[in-house]
Design an enzyme around this catalytic site. Structure first.
Site, PDB file in Angstrom:
ATOM      1  N   ASP A 180      23.094  11.853  32.989  1.00  0.00           N
ATOM      2  CA  ASP A 180      23.476  11.082  34.179  1.00  0.00           C
ATOM      3  C   ASP A 180      22.351  10.097  34.488  1.00  0.00           C
ATOM      4  O   ASP A 180      21.304  10.480  35.002  1.00  0.00           O
ATOM      5  CB  ASP A 180      23.717  12.022  35.361  1.00  0.00           C
ATOM      6  CG  ASP A 180      24.142  11.289  36.627  1.00  0.00           C
ATOM      7  OD1 ASP A 180      24.135  10.034  36.626  1.00  0.00           O
ATOM      8  OD2 ASP A 180      24.456  11.959  37.615  1.00  0.00           O
ATOM      9  N   HIS A 193      17.256  13.598  11.864  1.00  0.00           N
ATOM     10  CA  HIS A 193      17.164  15.063  11.798  1.00  0.00           C
ATOM     11  C   HIS A 193      15.767  15.543  11.405  1.00  0.00           C
ATOM     12  O   HIS A 193      15.433  16.714  11.596  1.00  0.00           O
ATOM     13  CB  HIS A 193      18.194  15.621  10.820  1.00  0.00           C
ATOM     14  CG  HIS A 193      19.035  16.723  11.404  1.00  0.00           C
ATOM     15  ND1 HIS A 193      18.505  17.756  12.155  1.00  0.00           N
ATOM     16  CD2 HIS A 193      20.359  16.966  11.341  1.00  0.00           C
ATOM     17  CE1 HIS A 193      19.466  18.574  12.526  1.00  0.00           C
ATOM     18  NE2 HIS A 193      20.605  18.124  12.056  1.00  0.00           N
TER      19      HIS A 193
END
Length: 437
Positions: free
Chosen positions: A373, A152
């Site tokens: 993808d 983070h």
């Protein structure tokens, strides 16, 4: 990691071409979020064909190396500057890349991998200063689990999914991939001199000071129950109408806040609170959409317990909308200055455990989490991994289609969960499919 997982390879992937080598200054918002460590996610892919090259590890590493050129801080390490202030050392040491095999099939984990040990598919990050780690796990069924851990300090959810879009595009399309470059100028969120905190900002800005005196329930993990609800499009449409045409986020947040307040059986005059993030990239003009860093503010809304638990859902949703609408450039500036002053004073925030009258909603609705993808098709499921904490609600899409149902993962004290489930089902007129931990 357990007997179901066997690690067979571990390496580091560096950028494919030289990148800037310097210490990258980080903002007070980055430092405020850094204590959260790595965010664990798992992407599940079914085998798309019977070819042996369904997943080519060499191509996967090469495409990651290309993506790390634009996202070079992720190939660095968490470090400190000469004054002892945390920074990102852009040293191109590389992202951790782990390959593993599992005795499990994807169907062994479905439909709710969040509740079935998905953390085993996320790499153990060593050393902890590594900012990005991934694990490719070959499943018994021929499918793949791709676990990621982004620190983070380096990115929030927007930057996480932007990197995944870029990496998968290079894997799928090669050098012809269309790449939207990230913005690395974190000085856009530098504190003013002198810092100025607008007097009204603290009425909506969730501060680390709010959690400094809270602690985990004495029962620990045994006191917590997790339940996942799948909300259909028809149920969501009905809910949004009841909420006066509210957005999906506001309607779902109002629903879980109201049902939790009722299940908690709070004193009627008690103050109930809900906190959530608002992306500053889309509220104001301070930072661009492709800003890489922490660009979201934690804000909150409050209400008297009796009003939240038994009032009209439309009014509950309107409280959330009012808070969201107050996030503008001035509020962002005040938040930066406020966190800067806290850090300068030596304040050390503790781990966030929600209080008895508080919940936090973590929403990835609207995020491109299914755009990863790699040439094998979109993931069939993207799942948050890791432990659950009291008072947290996670909202995600159940699949890659735009009209997929929504999963709500609720974490409450076990003593309150049964009533919460009953209230949720009643609000949505029954027929709700859910699973429990």
């Amino acid at each position: 990691m357990g007997s179901e997982i066997q690690v067979v390879e571990q390496s580091f992937v560096a950028p494919s071409t030289p990148t800037p080598r310097n210490g990258l200054w980080v903002s007070s918002l980055d430092l405020a979020k850094a204590r959260g460590g790595h965010t664990p996610l798992v992407y599940f892919f079914r085998r798309s064909n019977d070819d042996d090259d369904f997943l080519d590890l060499s191509r996967l590493k090469e495409s990651m190396a290309k993506a790390l050129v634009a996202f070079y801080p992720l190939a660095g390490r968490a470090g400190v500057d000469g004054d002892g202030r945390i920074q990102i050392d852009c040293n191109s040491e590389g992202a951790l890349f782990v390959v593993a095999r599992s005795k499990l099939s994807i169907d062994d984990l479905m439909p709710f991998p969040e509740l079935r040990g998905s953390m085993m598919f996320v790499p153990r990050v060593e050393p902890s200063s590594v900012l990005l780690a991934v694990q490719v796990t070959f499943m018994k069924c021929g499918g793949v689990a791709l676990g990621t851990a982004f620190h983070h300090l380096a990115v929030d959810a927007s930057g996480d999914f932007h990197f995944m879009q870029t990496w998968s595009a290079f894997s799928r399309d090669g050098d012809g991939a269309a790449v939207e470059l990230p913005c690395h100028d974190r000085t856009l969120l530098r504190a003013r001199s002198p810092p100025i905190v607008h007097p009204d900002a603290l009425s909506v800005l969730y501060s680390p000071e709010m959690i400094k005196n809270t602690s985990e329930p004495s029962g620990g993990a045994a006191a917590i129950a997790a339940s996942i609800f799948v909300i259909s499009n028809d149920q969501l449409a009905s809910l949004k109408r009841v909420c006066g045409g509210a957005s999906t986020f506001r309607a779902l947040s109002a629903l879980v806040w109201q049902c939790a307040c009722a299940a908690w059986r709070l004193p009627p005059d008690a103050e109930a609170r809900i906190s959530f993030s608002v992306n500053a990239r889309r509220r104001g003009s301070m930072i661009p959409v492709r800003y890489m860093g922490n660009g979201a503010l934690m804000v909150y809304a409050t209400g008297v317990a009796r009003d939240i638990a038994s009032g009209a859902l439309e009014h509950v949703a309107s409280r959330i909308r009012t808070t969201i609408n107050r996030v503008d450039d001035e509020l962002v500036r005040s938040a930066i200055d406020y966190h800067h002053e806290l850090l300068e004073s030596g304040f050390q925030p503790k781990r966030a455990f929600m209080g008895d009258a508080e919940m936090r909603v973590v929403s990835w609705l609207g995020m491109p989490m299914y755009d990863a993808d790699f040439g094998w098709g979109k993931p069939m499921r993207v799942s948050r991994a890791g432990s659950v904490h009291r008072g947290y609600m996670h909202l995600v899409r159940d699949g890659p289609d735009a009209d997929s149902a929504i999963r709500v993962m609720a974490c409450l004290e076990a003593a309150h969960m049964k009533e919460f489930e009953r209230l949720i089902s009643a609000k949505l007129e029954g027929g709700l499919y859910h699973a429990k931990l």
